[in-house]
Scaffold this active site. Structure first.
Site, PDB file in Angstrom:
ATOM      1  N   HIS A 327      -3.618 -50.147 -12.314  1.00 24.11           N
ATOM      2  CA  HIS A 327      -2.541 -49.262 -11.834  1.00 24.11           C
ATOM      3  C   HIS A 327      -2.886 -47.795 -12.028  1.00 24.11           C
ATOM      4  O   HIS A 327      -3.849 -47.428 -12.714  1.00 24.11           O
ATOM      5  CB  HIS A 327      -1.217 -49.586 -12.540  1.00 24.11           C
ATOM      6  CG  HIS A 327      -1.240 -49.359 -14.025  1.00 24.11           C
ATOM      7  ND1 HIS A 327      -1.202 -48.115 -14.599  1.00 24.11           N
ATOM      8  CD2 HIS A 327      -1.271 -50.253 -15.057  1.00 24.11           C
ATOM      9  CE1 HIS A 327      -1.211 -48.220 -15.911  1.00 24.11           C
ATOM     10  NE2 HIS A 327      -1.260 -49.523 -16.221  1.00 24.11           N
ATOM     11  N   CYS A 345      -4.114 -52.708 -19.817  1.00 22.04           N
ATOM     12  CA  CYS A 345      -4.270 -52.579 -18.371  1.00 22.04           C
ATOM     13  C   CYS A 345      -5.499 -51.727 -18.045  1.00 22.04           C
ATOM     14  O   CYS A 345      -6.064 -51.058 -18.918  1.00 22.04           O
ATOM     15  CB  CYS A 345      -3.029 -51.939 -17.753  1.00 22.04           C
ATOM     16  SG  CYS A 345      -1.560 -52.986 -17.796  1.00 22.04           S
TER      17      CYS A 345
END
Length: 420
Positions: A327, A345
């Site tokens: 992301h 992440c």
């Protein structure tokens, strides 16, 4: 027996000497009895299935075909029902008996074609049709295939969800044999039982790019176990797009994206910091979300602690159900390409995240290497199917477990994941 293949052959060849252009039953134009018109083998072949009006065969019993007498043998048997399902069977070495090796369907119409030959090699044939009866009481095993119809990446597994558990190995074999997967171009693959109610199917290698994959069930009205019969299942058709594989090197803080084997982009990234290391291994893209609100409490981090967070996140591509994404992370641009500072992440600039979001699809592959994190689980947290070596994947099949692979031994020894 009433047929006279030897006298038929002799007469045919005599006539053939007089007029070569005359079509003669029992002997081909080249005198080869194997290419002759088959004789009627009705009196030579016996079945255990009733064929009279109103009579129905018991689907619980195997179909048997036998050769009567000593001057002939069975050479081939084909049994097929009205829906196009073939029945697997086994022919004895002496050609005296053929029997089915998988269950017949209930309430089905079958056509059985039997090929024979006599002691002179002349071919014979008998065709039989019969119906099977309905089971008196039954429970239905239904199958739901996934994913939904659409276009996916080359890493997308096929799933089969059962409405009832199947634990017995023999019953699993019946179920698995009836679940058919075909692809164009062709790809060698196998089912793997994830648990008693779920199977995954994947090829040995990734799916071919731009392939068409069709999935169907032949279980309807097939007996699986005591009072358990196969139910209807909706078939599935999906396609694959280009082969897109993104490889993140956590130690180099870089992601390299490949399309159909060619490098198309390198992206500076940051991955999980110590204690929150990103999982190593191959992950399949599960979906894309333009906006996600990420809260640390959802992954067990206490609010108010030094690691807590509550952030709006854009261009989020999910790779695990537990919350691992690729992301946009504009707050860590200074560390991207040089340090790992995330909570697991893979973060990148907003521009790069938008490019990745727009060029990746569900079923594409994201592989992480050189992270200090644990390895991606094969099942339960997304699709980690590709983290099992092919020989280990095959052990999860009720049909091929323990059987040798026909491919090259060096190829079998190769483990996944592999670097691209």
């Amino acid at each position: 027996m009433s047929h006279t293949p030897r006298s038929r052959t002799a007469v045919g060849c005599t006539l053939l000497a007089v007029a070569l252009t005359t079509a003669v039953p029992g002997c081909s134009s080249d005198g080869n009895p194997l290419s002759a018109t088959p004789y009627d083998a009705s009196d030579q072949i016996a079945f255990n299935a009733p064929s009279g009006e109103g009579k129905k065969a018991d689907p619980d019993k195997p179909l048997e075909v036998t050769s009567e007498g000593s001057d002939g043998r069975i050479t081939d048997v084909t049994a097929i029902d009205a829906t196009g399902r073939y029945v697997a069977g086994e022919l004895s070495a002496d050609g005296a008996r053929w029997h089915s090796t998988e269950p017949l369907a209930a309430d089905a119409h079958y056509t059985v074609r039997v090929s024979t030959e006599d002691e002179d090699g002349a071919p014979g044939r008998r065709v039989l049709t019969f119906h099977t009866g309905k089971p008196t009481t039954k429970k239905t095993l239904d199958v739901t295939f996934g994913p939904k119809t659409g276009t996916y990446g080359v890493g997308q597994p096929i799933t089969a969800e059962l409405n009832k558990p199947v634990k017995d190995a023999a019953q699993r074999a019946v179920v698995e044999r009836a679940l058919k997967v075909t692809s164009k171009p062709a790809a060698q693959g196998a089912w793997h039982w994830v648990d008693d109610k779920k199977l995954h199917y994947r090829p040995k290698e990734y799916w071919p790019a731009n392939a068409t994959i069709q999935v169907r069930s032949n279980l309807e009205n097939i007996k699986i176990g005591d009072r358990l019969w196969g139910g209807k299942a909706k078939s599935l058709k999906i396609t694959t797009g280009d082969s897109v594989i993104a490889v993140t090197d956590a130690a180099a803080h870089s992601m390299t994206v490949y399309k159909d084997g060619e490098e198309i982009k390198q992206i500076p990234v940051t991955t999980g910091k110590p204690g929150f290391d990103t999982r190593n291994g191959v992950k399949v893209v599960l979906g894309k979300e333009y906006f996600v609100r990420m809260r640390s409490a959802t992954v067990g981090i206490s609010e108010g602690s030094s690691d807590s967070y509550d952030l709006p996140v854009y261009y989020a591509t999910r790779v695990t159900w537990s919350g691992e994404y690729v992301h946009a992370a504009p707050w860590s641009v200074g560390s991207q390409g040089s340090a790992n500072v995330s909570h697991g992440c893979t973060g990148m600039s907003t521009d790069n995240a938008q490019w990745f979001f727009e060029n990746i699809r569900e079923g594409d592959l994201v592989q992480v290497v050189n992270s200090a994190g644990q390895s991606m689980e094969p099942f339960g947290n997304g699709f980690g199917d590709w983290n099992l070596a092919w020989e280990n994947w095959r052990t999860g099949s009720a049909l091929v477990a323990g059987k040798p692979d026909a491919s090259d031994p060096a190829d079998r020894a190769r483990l996944r994941p592999q670097s691209v």
